[in-house]
Design a protein around this motif. Structure first.
Motif, PDB file in Angstrom:
ATOM      1  N   ALA A 120       0.833  -1.213   0.000  1.00  0.00           N
ATOM      2  CA  ALA A 120       0.000   0.000   0.000  1.00  0.00           C
ATOM      3  C   ALA A 120       0.860   1.252   0.000  1.00  0.00           C
ATOM      4  O   ALA A 120       0.518   2.255  -0.643  1.00  0.00           O
ATOM      5  CB  ALA A 120      -0.939  -0.016   1.208  1.00  0.00           C
ATOM      6  N   VAL A 121       1.981   1.226   0.721  1.00  0.00           N
ATOM      7  CA  VAL A 121       2.891   2.373   0.740  1.00  0.00           C
ATOM      8  C   VAL A 121       3.438   2.642  -0.660  1.00  0.00           C
ATOM      9  O   VAL A 121       3.445   3.783  -1.144  1.00  0.00           O
ATOM     10  CB  VAL A 121       4.051   2.137   1.732  1.00  0.00           C
ATOM     11  N   VAL A 122       3.906   1.591  -1.322  1.00  0.00           N
ATOM     12  CA  VAL A 122       4.457   1.739  -2.672  1.00  0.00           C
ATOM     13  C   VAL A 122       3.394   2.281  -3.627  1.00  0.00           C
ATOM     14  O   VAL A 122       3.660   3.188  -4.436  1.00  0.00           O
ATOM     15  CB  VAL A 122       5.015   0.396  -3.176  1.00  0.00           C
ATOM     16  N   GLN A 123       2.204   1.740  -3.548  1.00  0.00           N
ATOM     17  CA  GLN A 123       1.122   2.203  -4.427  1.00  0.00           C
ATOM     18  C   GLN A 123       0.812   3.677  -4.184  1.00  0.00           C
ATOM     19  O   GLN A 123       0.615   4.450  -5.136  1.00  0.00           O
ATOM     20  CB  GLN A 123      -0.125   1.345  -4.201  1.00  0.00           C
ATOM     21  N   SER A 124       0.782   4.082  -2.930  1.00  0.00           N
ATOM     22  CA  SER A 124       0.468   5.477  -2.602  1.00  0.00           C
ATOM     23  C   SER A 124       1.547   6.422  -3.110  1.00  0.00           C
ATOM     24  O   SER A 124       1.259   7.483  -3.675  1.00  0.00           O
ATOM     25  CB  SER A 124       0.304   5.633  -1.087  1.00  0.00           C
ATOM     26  N   ILE A 125       2.812   6.038  -2.898  1.00  0.00           N
ATOM     27  CA  ILE A 125       3.920   6.889  -3.361  1.00  0.00           C
ATOM     28  C   ILE A 125       3.918   7.001  -4.879  1.00  0.00           C
ATOM     29  O   ILE A 125       4.080   8.090  -5.441  1.00  0.00           O
ATOM     30  CB  ILE A 125       5.266   6.330  -2.857  1.00  0.00           C
ATOM     31  N   HIS A 126       3.746   5.880  -5.545  1.00  0.00           N
ATOM     32  CA  HIS A 126       3.760   5.898  -7.006  1.00  0.00           C
ATOM     33  C   HIS A 126       2.625   6.755  -7.550  1.00  0.00           C
ATOM     34  O   HIS A 126       2.811   7.552  -8.480  1.00  0.00           O
ATOM     35  CB  HIS A 126       3.660   4.463  -7.552  1.00  0.00           C
ATOM     36  N   ARG A 127       1.446   6.613  -6.967  1.00  0.00           N
ATOM     37  CA  ARG A 127       0.294   7.380  -7.433  1.00  0.00           C
ATOM     38  C   ARG A 127       0.509   8.880  -7.236  1.00  0.00           C
ATOM     39  O   ARG A 127       0.206   9.691  -8.108  1.00  0.00           O
ATOM     40  CB  ARG A 127      -0.960   6.916  -6.686  1.00  0.00           C
ATOM     41  N   ARG A 128       1.089   9.266  -6.104  1.00  0.00           N
ATOM     42  CA  ARG A 128       1.234  10.684  -5.772  1.00  0.00           C
ATOM     43  C   ARG A 128       2.434  11.346  -6.464  1.00  0.00           C
ATOM     44  O   ARG A 128       2.358  12.503  -6.889  1.00  0.00           O
ATOM     45  CB  ARG A 128       1.358  10.857  -4.261  1.00  0.00           C
ATOM     46  N   LEU A 129       3.541  10.596  -6.586  1.00  0.00           N
ATOM     47  CA  LEU A 129       4.782  11.214  -7.056  1.00  0.00           C
ATOM     48  C   LEU A 129       5.185  10.867  -8.477  1.00  0.00           C
ATOM     49  O   LEU A 129       5.980  11.590  -9.080  1.00  0.00           O
ATOM     50  CB  LEU A 129       5.936  10.845  -6.112  1.00  0.00           C
ATOM     51  N   LEU A 130       4.699   9.731  -9.002  1.00  0.00           N
ATOM     52  CA  LEU A 130       5.223   9.260 -10.282  1.00  0.00           C
ATOM     53  C   LEU A 130       4.188   9.137 -11.392  1.00  0.00           C
ATOM     54  O   LEU A 130       4.562   9.019 -12.557  1.00  0.00           O
ATOM     55  CB  LEU A 130       5.920   7.915 -10.094  1.00  0.00           C
ATOM     56  N   GLU A 131       2.925   9.123 -11.052  1.00  0.00           N
ATOM     57  CA  GLU A 131       1.912   8.954 -12.087  1.00  0.00           C
ATOM     58  C   GLU A 131       1.471  10.315 -12.608  1.00  0.00           C
ATOM     59  O   GLU A 131       1.216  11.240 -11.839  1.00  0.00           O
ATOM     60  CB  GLU A 131       0.710   8.179 -11.549  1.00  0.00           C
ATOM     61  N   VAL A 132       1.379  10.394 -13.918  1.00  0.00           N
ATOM     62  CA  VAL A 132       0.934  11.633 -14.554  1.00  0.00           C
ATOM     63  C   VAL A 132      -0.562  11.564 -14.763  1.00  0.00           C
ATOM     64  O   VAL A 132      -1.065  10.644 -15.405  1.00  0.00           O
ATOM     65  CB  VAL A 132       1.640  11.829 -15.905  1.00  0.00           C
ATOM     66  N   CYS A 133      -1.250  12.492 -14.206  1.00  0.00           N
ATOM     67  CA  CYS A 133      -2.717  12.487 -14.315  1.00  0.00           C
ATOM     68  C   CYS A 133      -3.135  12.897 -15.726  1.00  0.00           C
ATOM     69  O   CYS A 133      -2.505  13.696 -16.373  1.00  0.00           O
ATOM     70  CB  CYS A 133      -3.323  13.449 -13.301  1.00  0.00           C
TER      71      CYS A 133
END
Length: 448
Positions: free
Chosen positions: A435-448
């Protein structure tokens, strides 16, 4: 001086059956610069060999695992007709395997010999697949060139001896034929078979590339390059087109399983570029790892490495005193314990240690803990995961607000930043790490 030679490595899933081998052979057919091919054991074989190496295996289990190895080979062989030289070699290797597998010895030397058969068998079969495509190919025993110490189970290569042997025995062949050899294995000064540790085929390929002055090493696996995180966790994870050696080393060390961490060492020493791509979809490209500094500062990926231990040592003797850390690390070294991360306060030091699930030793040797307990209070915490943000020129202030918001709902045990501008690491409960990895990736690495 670098040549135009390319060393290609194919992993177990890329060699799982005849169709997979044929796809790999086509890759070599399409690139005349590939002159050395290092192969892993076909998928599933190494698991059987590891099971055979266990001392408490029953006769029925032993035969079942022997049959499992033979079945994988025979499924591939059913679609091949081996040339006379390969047929003789393959038959002898199978006979040697069955004889070795029947022994009940549990010595590390015996286990390395046993584990080597996966690569020795697959290299015979793959050589024939290449020949059937019209490629002049020879099977070559890597043990004649890849020289190591006698630390069975995880041998250390001797770079100078490997280079000298490769220049004498391997390089003269490369203008005439494609050489198919084995990853993962080598030999010590007495000619005894050694292994580089599980996953060491990538490392082997890089060592051979360094030894023959290759221009690049191509690691063919089942994914299209190195991703921003595990795509099984995050659907929006994307392959990274280019990484620096430093970035790739951090990612491999801190949990990106596509590449063996040691692969970067010989490549970096010799300035050899590394390519990671999918043998199932070579046309989709992959990730290039090169010496040049990254042109993309900031966070590039988030990785995780599970099964971590947090060792906390606390003592008032640390306050305004010298020599405490030296004493701690001397003891850890005596017990061959490698430390990953370190943080300190005035009266305590916290260390992270890797506890691989297939390790045969206890999490920490009790004698080591008793030695440490003589001069400090020792606390051991298990079931932790090391999460790492990896990139170039990472500055915490650039991401602090978003990162703190992401981590607010999780229990963070330790944060480490500053020793390298290529990573920011912290420990979390293993049950929360996905869940931590998913949250970080969604917030910092995914382009909306």
């Amino acid at each position: 001086m670098s040549s135009s030679f390319i060393v290609a490595k194919f992993g177990g899933t890329s060699l799982a059956d005849f169709d997979a081998m044929f796809r790999c052979a086509q890759i070599i057919h399409d690139d005349n610069n590939v002159r050395v091919v290092a192969v892993s054991a076909s998928a599933g074989v190494t698991n059987h060999l590891v099971a055979l190496s266990h001392k408490d295996i029953s006769d029925a289990e032993r035969q079942s695992n022997i049959d499992g190895v033979l079945a994988i080979q025979n499924n591939i062989l059913a679609k091949l007709t081996l040339d006379a030289d390969l047929a003789t070699l393959f038959s002898q290797t199978l006979a040697d395997f069955e004889q070795c597998a029947a022994l009940t010895s549990t010595s590390e030397q015996h286990n390395d010999e046993l584990l080597s058969f996966g690569e020795r068998l697959s290299s015979c079969l793959f050589t024939q697949v290449l020949r059937d495509l019209g490629i002049k190919a020879e099977r070559f025993d890597v043990r004649s060139v890849l020289k190591t110490d006698a630390h069975f189970g995880k041998a250390t290569p001797n770079v100078a001896q490997t280079r000298a042997a490769a220049l004498e025995h391997l390089v003269p062949l490369l203008n005439e034929t494609v050489v198919v050899t084995q990853g993962f294995i080598g030999s010590d000064q007495h000619g005894r078979t050694t292994t580089l540790g599980r996953g060491g085929s990538d490392y082997s390929a890089a060592l051979l590339a360094e030894a023959i002055d290759a221009c690049s090493v191509h690691i063919w696996t089942d994914v299209v390059g190195i991703f921003s995180t595990d795509p099984r966790l995050c659907q929006k994870a994307k392959p990274i087109p280019k990484l620096s050696f430093d970035e790739a080393a951090e990612m491999a060390t801190f949990g990106a399983k596509v590449l063996h961490p040691a692969t970067i060492l010989p490549a970096s020493r010799a300035g050899i570029s590394v390519f990671v791509g999918s043998s199932r979809a070579p046309e989709q490209g992959g990730t290039w790892i090169e010496k040049e500094k990254s042109q993309h500062p900031g966070i590039r990926a988030v990785t995780q490495r599970k099964n971590q231990i947090l060792l906390t040592l606390k003592s008032p003797e640390m306050l305004l005193a010298s020599g405490f850390l030296a004493r701690v690390f001397t003891i850890l070294s005596e017990y061959n314990i490698s430390v990953d991360l370190v943080t300190t306060s005035e009266i305590s030091v916290a260390l992270t240690l890797d506890n691989a699930p297939n390790a045969s030793r206890p999490e920490l040797d009790q004698a080591c803990l008793e030695r440490l307990s003589e001069f400090c209070h020792v606390t051991v915490e298990n079931n932790l995961t090391l999460v790492a943000l990896v990139g170039s020129e990472i500055q915490l202030r650039q991401h602090e607000m978003n990162l703190m918001q992401v981590l607010a709902d999780f229990n963070i045990r330790m944060i480490c930043h500053g020793a390298s501008k290529h990573n920011l690491c912290f420990l979390v409960e293993q049950s929360e790490s996905d869940a931590v990895v998913q949250s970080i990736h969604r917030r910092l690495l995914e382009v909306c």
